[in-house]
Design a protein around this motif. Structure first.
Motif, mmCIF file in Angstrom:
data_model
loop_
_atom_site.group_PDB
_atom_site.id
_atom_site.type_symbol
_atom_site.label_atom_id
_atom_site.label_comp_id
_atom_site.label_asym_id
_atom_site.label_seq_id
_atom_site.Cartn_x
_atom_site.Cartn_y
_atom_site.Cartn_z
ATOM 1 N N PRO A 87 0.825 -1.248 -0.013
ATOM 2 C CA PRO A 87 -0.042 -0.077 0.062
ATOM 3 C C PRO A 87 1.004 1.134 -0.074
ATOM 4 O O PRO A 87 0.226 2.476 -0.442
ATOM 5 C CB PRO A 87 -0.878 -0.118 1.292
ATOM 6 N N THR A 92 -2.414 5.321 -5.247
ATOM 7 C CA THR A 92 -3.811 5.056 -4.655
ATOM 8 C C THR A 92 -5.001 4.812 -5.664
ATOM 9 O O THR A 92 -5.724 4.290 -5.461
ATOM 10 C CB THR A 92 -4.124 6.627 -3.860
ATOM 11 N N ALA A 93 -4.819 5.592 -6.887
ATOM 12 C CA ALA A 93 -5.909 5.383 -7.750
ATOM 13 C C ALA A 93 -5.952 3.918 -8.323
ATOM 14 O O ALA A 93 -6.858 3.300 -8.533
ATOM 15 C CB ALA A 93 -5.706 6.344 -9.101
ATOM 16 N N ALA A 95 -4.725 1.438 -6.410
ATOM 17 C CA ALA A 95 -5.538 0.660 -5.302
ATOM 18 C C ALA A 95 -6.761 0.504 -5.152
ATOM 19 O O ALA A 95 -7.784 -0.441 -5.115
ATOM 20 C CB ALA A 95 -4.823 1.117 -3.949
ATOM 21 N N GLY A 96 -7.467 1.955 -5.584
ATOM 22 C CA GLY A 96 -8.965 2.128 -5.654
ATOM 23 C C GLY A 96 -9.588 1.053 -6.882
ATOM 24 O O GLY A 96 -10.509 0.456 -6.520
ATOM 25 N N THR A 100 -11.947 -2.215 -6.230
ATOM 26 C CA THR A 100 -13.388 -1.962 -6.867
ATOM 27 C C THR A 100 -13.738 -3.215 -7.698
ATOM 28 O O THR A 100 -14.730 -4.019 -7.692
ATOM 29 C CB THR A 100 -13.467 -0.694 -7.729
ATOM 30 N N ALA A 130 -11.219 -0.048 1.822
ATOM 31 C CA ALA A 130 -10.147 0.761 1.304
ATOM 32 C C ALA A 130 -9.406 1.562 2.357
ATOM 33 O O ALA A 130 -8.176 1.583 2.115
ATOM 34 C CB ALA A 130 -10.790 1.842 0.302
ATOM 35 N N ILE A 134 -4.983 0.945 3.207
ATOM 36 C CA ILE A 134 -4.080 1.743 3.047
ATOM 37 C C ILE A 134 -3.450 2.142 4.292
ATOM 38 O O ILE A 134 -2.330 2.717 4.478
ATOM 39 C CB ILE A 134 -4.593 3.293 2.366
ATOM 40 N N GLU A 195 -7.445 10.444 3.008
ATOM 41 C CA GLU A 195 -7.321 9.443 1.627
ATOM 42 C C GLU A 195 -8.432 9.861 0.838
ATOM 43 O O GLU A 195 -9.711 10.064 1.171
ATOM 44 C CB GLU A 195 -7.507 7.839 2.039
ATOM 45 N N SER A 198 -7.791 6.277 -3.452
ATOM 46 C CA SER A 198 -8.132 4.703 -3.621
ATOM 47 C C SER A 198 -9.592 4.636 -3.025
ATOM 48 O O SER A 198 -10.375 3.561 -2.993
ATOM 49 C CB SER A 198 -7.459 3.934 -2.402
#
Length: 261
Positions: A87, A92-93, A95-96, A100, A130, A134, A195, A198
């Motif tokens: 993480p 972060t994008a 991870a998101g 999803t 999420a 993180i 945050e 993500s």
């Protein structure tokens, strides 16, 4: 000292001062109307409530992970130790998007959960997941070096004096780890509150349901309502500072109760 204060001022103090000054463009009545609106209150509730809940979960699960990594030797231990830092390195994008896809109704984890009537993606539960993702490295990496420095002989001495395993954990291990645990809790909470990348992919971003405060700030900025955005940001800053300050004071208190060896 001068160099330190100058750098601190440029990087932190001046931007924060600009944030507060921008919010002064609003009258007290306008400031209150922005903060007391239903959408703002719900966004703050989602951000702070889920961030604290995720930090508490990370505190428990992170402690278990640290204990396994430090006190046990098993195949693949170094690999799992490295995975904890994913993480940190993962955008972060990315991870998101990954979370999803994983927890969508047709995803690997989302499909069996949907069969049980549990929907994760595009709900507050997705935000919670999420934030756990993180925040977990902050607890692990904060507690791990402290546990590594804790002598096993202390636990053995407690056992030789008749202490049960549970008594050893409560009276010997936890007091030594308490400052690090509280630090990890504060770091995980602070990371989750702010945050954005993500969370917005898995949240659904429905006003009054799954909209986080950072997203509301971005929306206000896109509407050129800069004073409104800074008002929300000021509240997030003040509340976060108060909570982290209280945790730090609790950490100092716990550290003062550790006997000097």
């Amino acid at each position: 000292m001068g160099l330190t204060l100058s750098w601190l001022s440029v990087i932190i103090l001046i931007p924060l001062a600009g944030l507060f000054l921008k919010s002064l463009e609003l009258s007290p009545e306008q400031f209150w109307n922005i903060l007391s609106s239903r959408r703002t209150l719900n966004a703050l509730r989602v951000s702070f409530g889920l961030a604290f809940a995720a930090a508490c979960v990370n505190l428990v699960m992170g402690s278990i992970i640290v204990w396994a990594l430090v006190r046990y030797r098993f195949p693949g231990r170094r690999l799992f130790d490295a995975i904890v830092d994913v993480p940190f390195a993962l955008p972060t994008a990315v991870a998101g998007v990954a979370l999803t896809a994983l927890f969508a109704e047709k995803g690997w984890l989302g499909a069996p959960l949907a069969a049980l009537g549990i929907k994760v993606a595009f709900t507050p539960l997705g935000i919670f997941v999420a934030m756990i993702f993180i925040g977990i490295p902050f607890v692990v990496r904060t507690v791990q070096p402290v546990l590594q420095d804790l002598d096993v002989e202390i636990e053995e001495a407690a056992g030789s004096l008749g202490a049960s395993r549970w008594q050893t954990i409560i009276r010997v291990i936890l007091p030594s780890l308490a400052p690090a645990l509280l630090t990890g809790l504060a770091l995980a909470f602070a990371r989750a509150v702010g945050e954005y990348g993500s969370v917005i992919f898995i949240a659904g971003n429905l006003p009054n349901v799954s909209e986080i405060a950072p997203l509301l700030i971005v929306i206000r900025l896109s509407e050129f309502r800069y004073a409104d955005a800074t008002a929300i940001a000021v509240v997030m800053l003040v509340v976060s500072f108060v909570i982290i300050f209280a945790v730090n004071r609790l950490q100092r208190w716990a550290q003062s109760r550790i006997p000097v060896r």
